[in-house]
Write an enzyme that holds these catalytic residues in place. Structure first.
Site, PDB file in Angstrom:
ATOM      1  N   ASN A  93      10.949  17.158  -4.976  1.00  0.00           N
ATOM      2  CA  ASN A  93      11.315  17.668  -6.299  1.00  0.00           C
ATOM      3  C   ASN A  93      12.504  18.619  -6.243  1.00  0.00           C
ATOM      4  OD1 ASN A  93       9.157  16.227  -7.235  1.00  0.00           O
ATOM      5  ND2 ASN A  93       7.891  17.984  -7.759  1.00  0.00           N
ATOM      6  N   TYR A 142       8.360  26.301  -0.052  1.00  0.00           N
ATOM      7  CA  TYR A 142       8.997  26.605  -1.334  1.00  0.00           C
ATOM      8  C   TYR A 142      10.313  27.362  -1.111  1.00  0.00           C
ATOM      9  CZ  TYR A 142      10.111  29.279  -5.517  1.00  0.00           C
ATOM     10  OH  TYR A 142      10.777  29.866  -6.562  1.00  0.00           O
ATOM     11  N   ASP A 283       2.184  38.918   3.558  1.00  0.00           N
ATOM     12  CA  ASP A 283       2.521  39.844   2.466  1.00  0.00           C
ATOM     13  C   ASP A 283       3.237  41.062   3.032  1.00  0.00           C
ATOM     14  OD1 ASP A 283       1.851  38.747   0.070  1.00  0.00           O
ATOM     15  OD2 ASP A 283      -0.075  39.754  -0.147  1.00  0.00           O
TER      16      ASP A 283
END
Length: 325
Positions: A93, A142, A283
């Site tokens: 995508n 991503y 994180d």
């Protein structure tokens, strides 16, 4: 359309950021066509006055023609967790789709692009605040797919004279009139805390309270979506032939998870129970942007930098949704 208005295609313009940018473009006198397959976007996000084409990014080839002046490109898969378990979707995508878009633009002579990029390209920062010169080392597919697109755009500018600006967002929040976050599933902190205020969640999970920060919780840079949109209009005006300008967009200061929760308590008047959970892998303690390049090159300065305003606008939008708007 004003004499200075442009005809622009906004891919992904029915999504959160795309819809707010499309609304700003229309307000500024531009002629807007939105291309969105509404799998993650929403028909409510298409502003009045915009032309709408339902389709995937690959359908840009049947929409674009030489009358268009520019493309603002938001269409992408954008869930970090999903990208880890389904990386092929993100290459197909985000990278494959943008390849097709750049080809369509080249074929019809549309030579200006503003690209929606992300701070995820940096991975875990070595220094804070993060500048555009920081090493790009994404920790998930991503971020890697967005970085790959940035490399593609750099090559397109050098080889084919594209004028392009990539805007790397940090944490976007808030709303703009009837346009705001409608993610499903929701993963962003502010709307998740607001769901607790609405009684849709029992509590908010705080993933780690032992970070080396003032209150032990992670610190993030939150930017109001309307400030973000204004940066896109400036980028459209400042794009230069053959140049790929990359700019971070953030406030340059951070707010901790606990500061966000306390601000939601104050704005909504609702108690927000917390549950401390273990840290999540990957994180970083602090993610804060340096947006100095956007200020100097684009003339951009965020006007809605206080957390209370950001949360209040997000809360107003949640109440709109509750009322079926």
């Amino acid at each position: 359309m004003s004499s200075t208005g442009k005809k622009v295609l906004v891919t992904g313009g029915a999504g959160y950021v795309g819809s707010v940018v499309a609304a700003h473009l229309l307000d500024a006198g531009h002629q807007v066509t939105i291309l969105d397959d509404v799998t993650t976007g929403h028909s409510q996000g298409v502003p009045a006055g915009a032309d709408f084409v339902q389709g995937r990014i690959q359908d840009a080839v049947r929409v674009l023609d030489p009358s268009y002046d520019a493309v603002l490109h938001f269409a992408a898969s954008s869930q970090v967790g999903e990208s880890v378990v389904n990386p092929e979707k993100y290459w197909r995508n985000n990278v494959g789709g943008t390849t097709d878009l750049l080809t369509a633009m080249r074929d019809v002579g549309v030579r200006t692009l503003v690209f929606s990029s992300t701070a995820a390209v940096y991975g875990e920062p070595r220094t804070v605040p993060i500048t555009e010169d920081a090493p790009a080392s994404p920790t998930n597919p991503y971020g890697a797919s967005k970085l790959a697109v940035d490399h593609m755009i750099t090559g397109e500018c050098a080889a084919h004279g594209l004028a392009a600006v990539s805007l790397r967002y940090f944490n976007v929040a808030g709303s703009y009139g009837p346009y705001g976050e409608r993610h499903d599933p929701e993963t962003h902190l502010i709307p998740l805390v607001l769901q607790v205020a609405l009684g849709k969640r029992e509590s908010i999970s705080v993933y780690g309270d032992d970070y080396p920060t003032p209150d032990g919780t992670c610190v993030r840079d939150y930017i109001h979506v309307a400030d973000l949109a204004e940066a896109h209009l400036l980028a459209l005006a400042h794009a230069r032939t053959g140049e790929h300008l990359i700019c971070n967009l953030g406030n340059g200061n951070g707010f901790s998870v606990r500061e966000v929760i306390e601000t939601v308590r104050r704005v909504t008047g609702h108690p927000i129970p917390e549950t401390v959970a273990p840290r999540r892998g990957g994180d970083p303690a602090v993610l804060v942007a340096s947006a100095e390049r956007a200020r100097t090159r684009l003339g951009w300065k965020p006007a809605r930098t206080d957390l209370t305003s950001i949360v209040r606008d997000a809360w107003d939008f949640e109440l709109r949704k509750e009322n079926g708007q």
